[in-house]
Structures are given as structure tokens and as C-alpha cells.
Design a protein around this motif. Structure first.
Motif, short mmCIF file in Angstrom:
data_model
loop_
_atom_site.label_atom_id
_atom_site.label_comp_id
_atom_site.label_asym_id
_atom_site.label_seq_id
_atom_site.Cartn_x
_atom_site.Cartn_y
_atom_site.Cartn_z
N ALA A 104 -0.27 -4.46 -18.57
CA ALA A 104 -1.20 -3.32 -18.47
C ALA A 104 -2.14 -3.33 -17.63
O ALA A 104 -2.37 -2.59 -16.44
CB ALA A 104 -1.46 -2.95 -19.60
N LEU A 105 -2.96 -4.57 -17.71
CA LEU A 105 -4.22 -4.81 -16.81
C LEU A 105 -3.83 -5.05 -15.39
O LEU A 105 -4.27 -4.78 -14.37
CB LEU A 105 -5.25 -6.05 -17.40
N ALA A 106 -2.97 -5.90 -15.37
CA ALA A 106 -2.10 -6.23 -13.95
C ALA A 106 -1.77 -5.02 -13.17
O ALA A 106 -2.20 -4.78 -12.04
CB ALA A 106 -1.31 -7.31 -13.86
N GLN A 107 -0.92 -4.03 -13.76
CA GLN A 107 -0.70 -3.00 -13.03
C GLN A 107 -1.91 -1.78 -12.82
O GLN A 107 -1.81 -1.32 -11.86
CB GLN A 107 0.35 -1.97 -14.07
N LYS A 108 -2.81 -1.78 -13.87
CA LYS A 108 -3.92 -0.98 -13.23
C LYS A 108 -4.74 -1.67 -12.21
O LYS A 108 -5.40 -0.96 -11.33
CB LYS A 108 -5.06 -0.98 -14.56
N ALA A 109 -4.78 -3.09 -12.11
CA ALA A 109 -5.39 -3.74 -11.13
C ALA A 109 -4.74 -3.20 -9.54
O ALA A 109 -5.18 -2.99 -8.52
CB ALA A 109 -5.41 -5.09 -11.04
N ARG A 110 -3.25 -3.34 -9.66
CA ARG A 110 -2.55 -2.75 -8.59
C ARG A 110 -2.64 -1.52 -8.07
O ARG A 110 -2.83 -1.10 -6.81
CB ARG A 110 -1.01 -3.10 -8.89
N TRP A 111 -2.76 -0.55 -9.06
CA TRP A 111 -3.02 0.78 -8.68
C TRP A 111 -4.32 0.81 -7.91
O TRP A 111 -4.59 1.98 -7.13
CB TRP A 111 -2.79 1.95 -9.83
N ALA A 112 -5.28 0.22 -8.61
CA ALA A 112 -6.60 0.25 -8.20
C ALA A 112 -6.79 -0.11 -6.49
O ALA A 112 -7.28 0.56 -5.92
CB ALA A 112 -7.79 -0.42 -9.08
N LYS A 113 -6.08 -1.13 -6.34
CA LYS A 113 -6.00 -1.55 -5.13
C LYS A 113 -5.32 -0.47 -4.05
O LYS A 113 -5.79 -0.26 -3.16
CB LYS A 113 -5.08 -2.90 -5.09
N VAL A 114 -4.26 0.17 -4.55
CA VAL A 114 -3.58 0.92 -3.86
C VAL A 114 -4.54 2.10 -3.36
O VAL A 114 -4.53 2.77 -2.29
CB VAL A 114 -2.29 1.45 -4.46
N ARG A 115 -5.13 2.75 -4.65
CA ARG A 115 -6.25 3.95 -4.46
C ARG A 115 -7.24 3.61 -3.41
O ARG A 115 -7.69 4.39 -2.61
CB ARG A 115 -6.68 4.22 -5.82
N ALA A 116 -7.83 2.23 -3.51
CA ALA A 116 -8.84 1.99 -2.63
C ALA A 116 -8.44 1.88 -1.28
O ALA A 116 -9.04 2.54 -0.35
CB ALA A 116 -9.24 0.44 -2.93
N LEU A 117 -7.28 1.21 -1.05
CA LEU A 117 -6.70 1.39 0.65
C LEU A 117 -6.37 2.69 0.93
O LEU A 117 -6.64 3.04 2.23
CB LEU A 117 -5.42 0.73 0.39
N ARG A 118 -5.94 3.66 0.02
CA ARG A 118 -5.78 5.12 0.49
C ARG A 118 -7.28 5.65 0.77
O ARG A 118 -7.30 6.44 1.76
CB ARG A 118 -5.30 5.82 -0.73
N GLU A 119 -8.04 5.52 -0.19
CA GLU A 119 -9.44 6.15 0.16
C GLU A 119 -10.26 5.46 1.47
O GLU A 119 -10.61 6.17 2.27
CB GLU A 119 -10.37 5.84 -0.95
N LYS A 120 -9.72 4.34 1.84
CA LYS A 120 -10.17 3.40 2.82
C LYS A 120 -9.60 4.04 4.12
O LYS A 120 -10.26 4.52 5.13
CB LYS A 120 -9.96 1.91 2.77
N LYS A 121 -8.36 4.37 4.13
CA LYS A 121 -7.74 5.19 5.26
C LYS A 121 -8.19 6.71 5.44
O LYS A 121 -8.19 7.17 6.60
CB LYS A 121 -6.14 5.11 5.12
N ALA A 122 -8.37 7.22 4.37
CA ALA A 122 -8.58 8.79 4.60
C ALA A 122 -10.13 8.83 4.96
O ALA A 122 -10.49 9.64 5.63
CB ALA A 122 -8.83 9.24 2.97
N ALA A 123 -11.05 7.76 4.95
CA ALA A 123 -12.54 7.96 5.44
C ALA A 123 -12.49 7.49 6.99
O ALA A 123 -11.92 7.37 7.77
CB ALA A 123 -13.22 6.81 4.44
#
Length: 81
Positions: free
Chosen positions: A62-81
Motif C-alpha cells: 500500500a505504501l509503495a502504491q501511494k508513493a507511485r501515485w504521489a510521483k505521478v501527481r507530482a509530475l502532472r503538477e510539474k507539467k501543468a505549471a
């Protein structure tokens, strides 16, 4: 009286057909039950028991999956900015 004899005859034929069907179903049940003999508590040879995973293992996953999703969200926010 002829109607009664015809009805009795028809019922006997139907009973004979139905009994044959019950016999075939009993045979199918016996075959399926014999397949499941000797397969642990479930009694089903066609289904393998899935290995159990510990609570700690589930937590790590569960922690590994949360970390993967956090990474995806961070990349998405980085691209949007």
C-alpha cells in the motif's frame, strides 16, 4: 377410464425419463466430487489455494502504491505549471 389409463401411462413415462435424468446428475456430481478429493480443506482440485500475505506485506504494498501515485501527481503538477 381410457383417459385415466392414458394419464397413468404418460406419468409413468415421465417418471422414467426424470429418473434417468436424476441418475445422470448423480453421476456428474460423483465425478466432480472425486476430482476434489485430497485437495486440502476446500476440496476443490480445480482451484489452487492462494498464498496468504501478512499485514506487514500488505502495508508495504500500500505504501509503495501511494508513493507511485504521489510521483505521478507530482509530475502532472510539474507539467501543468
Amino acid at each position: 377410464m381410457a383417459n385415466l389409463n392414458a394419464a397413468l401411462s404418460q406419468l409413468r413415462e415421465q417418471k422414467k425419463r426424470t429418473q434417468g435424468e436424476v441418475d445422470r446428475l448423480d453421476q456428474a456430481i460423483r465425478v466432480l466430487e472425486s476430482l476434489g478429493k485430497g485437495m486440502g480443506r476446500s476440496g476443490m482440485s480445480l482451484m489452487r489455494a492462494r498464498p496468504r500475505i501478512s499485514a506487514a506485506g500488505r502495508r508495504r504494498i500500500a505504501l509503495a502504491q501511494k508513493a507511485r501515485w504521489a510521483k505521478v501527481r507530482a509530475l502532472r503538477e510539474k507539467k501543468a505549471a
